[in-house]
Structures are given as structure tokens and as C-alpha cells.
Motif scaffolding. Structure first.
Motif, PDB file in Angstrom:
ATOM      1  N   LYS A 403      82.552 -40.923  84.427  1.00 29.05           N
ATOM      2  CA  LYS A 403      81.701 -39.831  83.953  1.00 29.05           C
ATOM      3  C   LYS A 403      81.890 -38.573  84.809  1.00 29.05           C
ATOM      4  CE  LYS A 403      76.984 -38.774  82.581  1.00 29.05           C
ATOM      5  NZ  LYS A 403      75.591 -39.210  82.524  1.00 29.05           N
ATOM      6  N   LEU A 411      74.901 -42.061  74.585  1.00 28.04           N
ATOM      7  CA  LEU A 411      74.417 -43.323  74.009  1.00 28.04           C
ATOM      8  C   LEU A 411      73.376 -43.054  72.941  1.00 28.04           C
ATOM      9  CD1 LEU A 411      74.039 -45.347  77.318  1.00 28.04           C
ATOM     10  CD2 LEU A 411      75.927 -45.407  75.685  1.00 28.04           C
ATOM     11  N   SER A 412      73.208 -44.044  72.066  1.00 29.70           N
ATOM     12  CA  SER A 412      72.236 -43.935  70.982  1.00 29.70           C
ATOM     13  C   SER A 412      70.827 -43.793  71.546  1.00 29.70           C
ATOM     14  CB  SER A 412      72.318 -45.186  70.110  1.00 29.70           C
ATOM     15  OG  SER A 412      71.211 -45.222  69.246  1.00 29.70           O
ATOM     16  N   GLN A 417      67.294 -49.006  70.063  1.00 25.49           N
ATOM     17  CA  GLN A 417      68.287 -48.964  71.142  1.00 25.49           C
ATOM     18  C   GLN A 417      67.651 -48.588  72.477  1.00 25.49           C
ATOM     19  OE1 GLN A 417      71.928 -49.303  71.098  1.00 25.49           O
ATOM     20  NE2 GLN A 417      71.263 -50.584  69.393  1.00 25.49           N
ATOM     21  N   GLU A 422      70.484 -49.606  79.621  1.00 24.76           N
ATOM     22  CA  GLU A 422      71.490 -48.592  79.290  1.00 24.76           C
ATOM     23  C   GLU A 422      72.855 -49.197  78.940  1.00 24.76           C
ATOM     24  OE1 GLU A 422      73.150 -45.083  81.815  1.00 24.76           O
ATOM     25  OE2 GLU A 422      70.999 -44.800  81.521  1.00 24.76           O
ATOM     26  N   TRP A 423      73.247 -50.229  79.693  1.00 26.16           N
ATOM     27  CA  TRP A 423      74.608 -50.756  79.506  1.00 26.16           C
ATOM     28  C   TRP A 423      74.748 -51.522  78.193  1.00 26.16           C
ATOM     29  CZ3 TRP A 423      75.241 -56.137  79.591  1.00 26.16           C
ATOM     30  CH2 TRP A 423      74.157 -56.864  80.062  1.00 26.16           C
ATOM     31  N   ARG A 425      73.210 -50.320  75.328  1.00 26.90           N
ATOM     32  CA  ARG A 425      72.967 -49.396  74.212  1.00 26.90           C
ATOM     33  C   ARG A 425      74.258 -48.984  73.529  1.00 26.90           C
ATOM     34  NH1 ARG A 425      69.520 -45.217  77.160  1.00 26.90           N
ATOM     35  NH2 ARG A 425      70.265 -43.803  75.566  1.00 26.90           N
ATOM     36  N   LYS A 426      74.175 -48.784  72.215  1.00 26.06           N
ATOM     37  CA  LYS A 426      75.351 -48.426  71.407  1.00 26.06           C
ATOM     38  C   LYS A 426      75.855 -47.040  71.777  1.00 26.06           C
ATOM     39  CE  LYS A 426      74.423 -50.371  66.936  1.00 26.06           C
ATOM     40  NZ  LYS A 426      73.636 -49.960  65.789  1.00 26.06           N
ATOM     41  N   PRO A 427      77.188 -46.899  71.855  1.00 25.78           N
ATOM     42  CA  PRO A 427      77.702 -45.544  72.033  1.00 25.78           C
ATOM     43  C   PRO A 427      77.406 -44.704  70.781  1.00 25.78           C
ATOM     44  CG  PRO A 427      79.505 -47.120  71.739  1.00 25.78           C
ATOM     45  CD  PRO A 427      78.231 -47.908  71.773  1.00 25.78           C
ATOM     46  N   ALA A 428      76.956 -43.473  70.960  1.00 25.00           N
ATOM     47  CA  ALA A 428      76.628 -42.627  69.812  1.00 25.00           C
ATOM     48  C   ALA A 428      77.654 -41.514  69.627  1.00 25.00           C
ATOM     49  CB  ALA A 428      75.237 -42.030  69.998  1.00 25.00           C
ATOM     50  N   SER A 495      85.424 -48.933  81.094  1.00 23.03           N
ATOM     51  CA  SER A 495      84.871 -47.597  81.365  1.00 23.03           C
ATOM     52  C   SER A 495      85.908 -46.521  81.059  1.00 23.03           C
ATOM     53  CB  SER A 495      84.445 -47.482  82.834  1.00 23.03           C
ATOM     54  OG  SER A 495      83.441 -48.432  83.127  1.00 23.03           O
TER      55      SER A 495
END
Ligand SMILES: [Zn+2]
Length: 591
Positions: A403, A411-412, A417, A422-423, A425-428, A495
Motif C-alpha cells: 500500500k 474494500l467493500s 462486509q 478487514e482481511w 472483506r471483499k475487494p471493491a 498482496s
């Protein structure tokens, strides 16, 4: 308009046409030149430096120092739970060793706040009646101290649904709780230690067509499971139970027996390392056979008294996590700003010494850097090592580094969600990139234990296959034979992959990783196989060297677009001949 004027105009037109064509041409070639080299066509034939293959093989296989690094890290420093004083020592020791072997710019990078620092000082658990027995147990990570030895009657608590909670109200005060039912303990009738045979490798090479998605089910049930877990621990705390014993989970081929205990926090509240999720009373993981004896006595209504002493120490509430970074600078004036990275995670769980998970990947990456330094290579691109922490709790160190340097995936924030850590959660999307993302050719990771390298997962990057096929041809005698399109997950190359950087994990011999060592008290130096680790360092050094030396960066997959994911999954509409149109219904009825 006169004839002469027309002529002059025509001449002018001609000149301007020529000029604009020339302009366009130079514009085209300058955009070609500005493109990152991974976007250009790749050569059909790799220019391999077989003399360097030979030199790396000699340094890595004949003059290996990988086991010296391994002993210093596992015996000298010990377990490296993220946030602990030991992981800090490991960060500093790796930084100093990388400097000592000749790397430049060795330093630590802060990836952010983690949570509580914790150490186990001593733990013992015994039965004092109806018989005396010494048990195999260790404090679960981030367990509070019992503040000296405590003794109390044991009680078995099995809560599978919310309603079960009430059964135990008023019954747990001053008791030692055996939390969870006894599991089946099967005989160890298959080897705990295995290597892949040709059949196994053929299976890995073959791409699965329809994967059963156990992980999706796990994710769906996650919030429910965590809510129940929270209730259980609130009950234990409000009842003033004295301590908790968890039965060790099993490993592959019944490896979770015979004295091996796993301490990866199953049965605890998610993120027990955060003060707000702190475990309220002392808790230990116990060998399954010891747990079984007490459990059976309690089932038969025999009173059992347990004594335990959980001596642990919190060393800080807001500890930060750090990655160890060091480099061999690139020597080609045009390519030195480009980078190839190698690494693995430095952190571990607490009950062993983190030898195979992931001392192995750490010392292999260090040995890669030592080999290349010893040979005084002058790489065209910069070679950089990254040793991550916080991997075990969610790839925190590598994700934080990526990052900071390369980009991130938003993230979503959908309500369901937001209930997940955090790890999970769906990538948005859409993916946000930084300029450095165009300057990294690839990242190579080792984190599947002590086994030698048998090949590589392409992570669905088809364009890189013909390149790696040529690279491994001279390594087949070392057992490097298999290239698979498959994705593999669960560690730090993800990552990098998430933001469009070619990130790879090697295929490794499985050994006793899943059965006995991964996250267990038996993850110790003796489980490391010197020949395998020397091979892994040699092979990884060659991959890193080739990536640093070739004219172009490694080709990439198209950038992921998580923001289009939902849309791509929508079933086709107006498809079925003869179907009548019905109004679409949402949760609130017809739209
Ligand atoms: Zn690991």
C-alpha cells in the motif's frame, strides 16, 4: 485565389503534411519508449547466463549457510509472534545480518499499529485428582496471566448455538473450563512426512475446472461464528471461570496428536491481539489425549481437579509492526530504478520456534541475498528483500508495504462486509496505483514449509509461462519440473498480485508441514531439512537473478477490476425462449 497562391498553398500543405507525419511518428515511438517494458512484446528466447547458474548452484548447494541463519533465528531468537519483543529482535537481527552480508539500505519499515505485545514466560497444567498427571499444554497467544498457580474443579462446556449459553449460567464460577467437545483421534496410519510424487505433481499442474468453494462457505458463516464466540467468552468472564482449556485441533493425516499441539487461536475471539477483543481469562491449548482423559472422566461424573499456572506478560497495548527491507542496488543506469523483490514472513505463532512457518522462507530469502552478495553480482535491476510481519493475522506487513509503495484495493463498505475483519472483506476497487507500481518486475515468496522447490504457481499469469519454462530447464536435475497456472493463496505474494504485480509462490515438497509443524509446538529447528533449504535458496536466487538481468520486466496479467466483479456474475437476461416477462423483485417486492 491565384495559380501561384494555390501552388504556394500546396507546397505549404505538403510541408505541413510531412511535418505532421514526422511529428506523429516521433510521438508514437516516444510513447513506445515510455511504456513500461512489461507491456512490450517479450523475446521468444531467454538469454540465460549458464555460467551464473553454475556459480549460484555452487555457492548455494556446496557452501550453503542457510542452516546457520536458521539456528540463529529459531534457537537464538525463538518464536516471533507479531507485536512481541522477540519479533522486534528478529526485525533488528535480520536487518543487521543483511547489512553484514553486504546489502545496502537495510532498514525497518513501519506498517502500522498492530495491537498488544505479548510473551509466554511459563505454562504448566496438571491434574491433581482423582489421579495426578502432567499435561502437555501452552498458553494460547495473548492469554492473560493466571498470576500464579490456580486450582479448581474442571467442567466441560459445549456451546454450539446461542441457546446453549443459558445452560451454564451460575455454574462456572471458580471452575477450570474444558471448552468444546472431544474430537475423534484417529491412528497415524499414513506418513506424517511425505514428498510429492509424479502423480501429485501432475495433479498440481492440471488446472481445476470447478473448485468446490469451501472458503466461500467459511466466509458466509464467519460473522455468525464470531458472534457466538463473543457470547461464550462473555459468559466465561461474567461467571468468573478461573481458566480455560482448548483441545488442540487436528493436522493432516491425524498429525494433531502424539504431543503436537496447534496454537493458532481457534476457539478464541477474532483479533485477540486487540485490547478491545482481549481474552478475559487464562487460556491454554492442550494435547488432545490429555484433554480426552479429563473429558471422559467428567462425562462419567468423576470430579476432576486441575491446577494450572499461565505465566504471561503483556509488553504494550499499541505495538506497531515492522518489515525488514534491504537491497543489492541495480548497476544498469537505465534499469537500476526497477526492482525485483524476494521475501517471506518473519513472524510466527508462539508455541514452537516458527522454524518451518516461516523461518524457512525467511532464511531462504536471506540466503538468496547472501549468495548473490558472495558472488558480487552486479544486477541490472535492484534486488530487494522484504521480510514481513503480521502475516499470520492477515498479511498485514506485506499489504502495508504494498500500500505504501505500489497501491491498494479499496474494500467493500457494504453493511454485511463491515461486520468482517478487514482481511476478509471483499475487494471493491477500483485499484489505486502509485508510480512505483510500474517499476517492480516481480515478487518471489517461500512460505510452504521446509520442502525443496518443485516448480512454481503462475497465479494465472499465462504470459510468464514460456519464460519460466526456459529458466527451469537447467534446474530439472534439482527437482524443479512443474509449472502450473493455478492460483495459490494464504501468503504474502497475494498482496502484490492484488495490485497487478507479478507475485509468485513456489510449489514445495509438502513434508510434515500440514500434518505436524504448521502453527504447532513442534515447529522447531529439527523439522528443517538442510538439503531442501539449500536447494530452495539456490533456485530462488536463480529466479531473482534472471528477473534482475533480463532486458524486460516480467509480463503482467491485466489489472484486476474488483469493481466489475458483481456485474460480471449477473446471469444473462432474456435468454429462455418462450419465457414470459415478470417484474424484477427486490427485497421490498416488485421494483
Ligand atoms: Zn506462513
Amino acid at each position: 485565389m491565384t495559380q501561384k497562391n494555390v501552388f504556394v498553398i500546396c507546397i505549404l500543405c505538403f510541408i505541413s503534411l510531412v511535418l505532421s507525419a514526422a511529428d506523429k511518428k516521433s510521438a508514437v515511438s516516444s510513447t513506445e519508449a515510455n511504456k513500461p517494458s512489461y507491456q512490450l512484446p517479450q523475446p521468444a528466447k531467454e538469454n540465460l547466463d549458464l555460467t551464473m547458474y553454475r556459480r549460484i548452484r555452487e555457492e548455494g548447494l556446496t557452501y550453503s549457510h542457510v542452516m546457520e541463519y536458521a539456528s540463529a533465528l529459531t534457537d537464538g531468537i525463538g518464536p516471533r509472534l507479531t507485536g512481541s519483543p522477540n519479533v522486534k529482535r528478529a526485525n533488528e537481527w535480520t536487518r543487521d545480518q543483511l547489512t553484514a552480508m553486504g546489502c545496502s539500505n537495510a532498514h525497518l519499515e513501519d506498517w502500522g499499529e498492530f495491537g498488544m505485545g505479548w510473551q509466554q514466560l511459563n505454562t504448566w497444567v496438571r491434574m491433581s485428582s482423582p489421579d495426578t498427571a502432567v499435561f502437555i499444554a501452552q498458553a494460547a497467544p495473548w492469554s492473560p496471566s493466571s498470576n500464579g498457580a490456580v486450582s479448581g474443579p474442571a467442567i466441560s462446556v459445549e456451546i454450539k448455538k446461542d441457546e446453549d449459553v443459558d445452560k451454564y449460567k451460575g455454574r462456572l464460577g471458580g471452575k477450570i473450563v474444558l471448552l468444546g467437545e472431544m474430537r475423534e483421534v484417529k491412528p497415524v496410519d499414513k506418513p506424517l512426512f511425505e514428498r510429492e510424487d509424479d502423480k501429485d505433481l501432475a495433479k498440481i499442474a492440471e488446472h481445476p475446472l470447478l473448485e468446490e468453494n469451501e472458503y466461500a462457505q467459511y466466509l458466509r458463516d464467519f460473522p455468525k461464528r464470531m458472534a457466538l464466540q463473543e457470547k461464550i467468552w462473555n459468559l466465561l468472564a461474567s461467571e468468573h471461570a478461573m481458566g480455560v482449556i482448548l483441545p488442540s485441533r487436528d493436522g493432516r493425516n491425524s498429525g494433531g496428536s502424539g504431543g503436537t499441539i496447534f496454537d493458532d487461536s481457534r476457539g478464541l475471539v477474532q483479533a485477540a491481539y486487540k485490547r478491545e477483543h482481549a481474552t478475559p481469562l487464562p487460556v491454554v491449548d492442550m494435547a488432545i489425549e490429555n484433554y480426552g482423559r479429563v473429558y471422559r472422566l467428567l462425562k462419567a461424573h468423576v470430579p476432576v481437579t486441575i491446577e494450572m499456572n499461565v505465566d504471561t506478560k503483556f509488553t504494550g497495548d499499541h505495538e506497531h509492526g515492522f518489515d525488514t527491507i534491504a537491497e543489492i542496488p541495480g548497476a544498469d543506469p537505465k534499469l537500476k530504478d526497477e526492482v525485483v523483490m524476494v521475501g517471506g514472513h518473519l513472524d510466527s505463532w508462539a508455541s514452537g520456534t516458527g522454524a518451518t512457518d516461516n523461518g524457512a522462507g525467511t532464511v531462504v530469502a536471506m540466503e538468496v541475498m547472501r549468495i548473490l552478495n558472495a558472488l558480487q553480482v552486479k544486477p541490472r535491476r535492484t534486488i530487494r528483500i522484504g521480510l514481513w510481519t503480521g502475516e499470520e493475522q492477515g498479511l498485514f506487513g506485506s499489504a502495508g508495504y504494498v500500500k505504501e509503495h505500489f497501491g491498494f484495493v479499496p474494500l467493500s463498505i457494504a453493511p454485511d462486509q463491515m461486520k468482517l475483519p478487514e482481511w476478509l472483506r471483499k475487494p471493491a476497487g477500483p485499484i489505486q496505483l502509485k508510480a512505483e507500481q510500474e517499476k517492480i518486475s516481480g515478487y518471489f515468496n517461500v512460505d510452504n514449509g521446509t520442502g525443496k522447490i518443485l516448480g512454481i504457481y503462475l497465479q494465472e499469469n499465462a504470459a510468464v509461462r514460456p519464460i519460466f519454462e526456459q529458466w527451469i530447464e537447467p534446474l530439472k536435475d534439482l527437482g524443479v519440473t512443474t509449472i502450473t497456472m493455478r492460483d495459490t493463496g494464504g501468503t504474502d505474494h497475494e498482496s502484490f498480485d492484488a495490485v497487478g504485480i507479478p507475485g509468485f509462490q513456489f510449489i514445495q515438497d509438502r513434508m510434515d508441514y500440514g500434518s505436524r509443524t504448521h502453527h504447532s509446538n513442534m515447529d522447531v529447528y529439527e523439522r528443517l531439512q538442510p538439503g531442501d533449504l539449500a536447494q530452495a535458496a539456490t533456485v530462488e536466487a536463480i529466479f531473482v537473478y534472471n528477473t534482475a538481468m533480463r532486458d524486460q520486466m516480467l509480463p503482467r496479467k491485466p489489472l484486476p477490476h474488483p469493481e466489475l466483479e458483481e456485474q460480471r456474475k449477473v446471469p444473462l437476461k432474456k435468454l429462455m425462449p418462450g419465457a414470459e416477462e415478470v417484474p424484477e423483485t427486490g427485497a421490498d417486492g416488485p421494483k
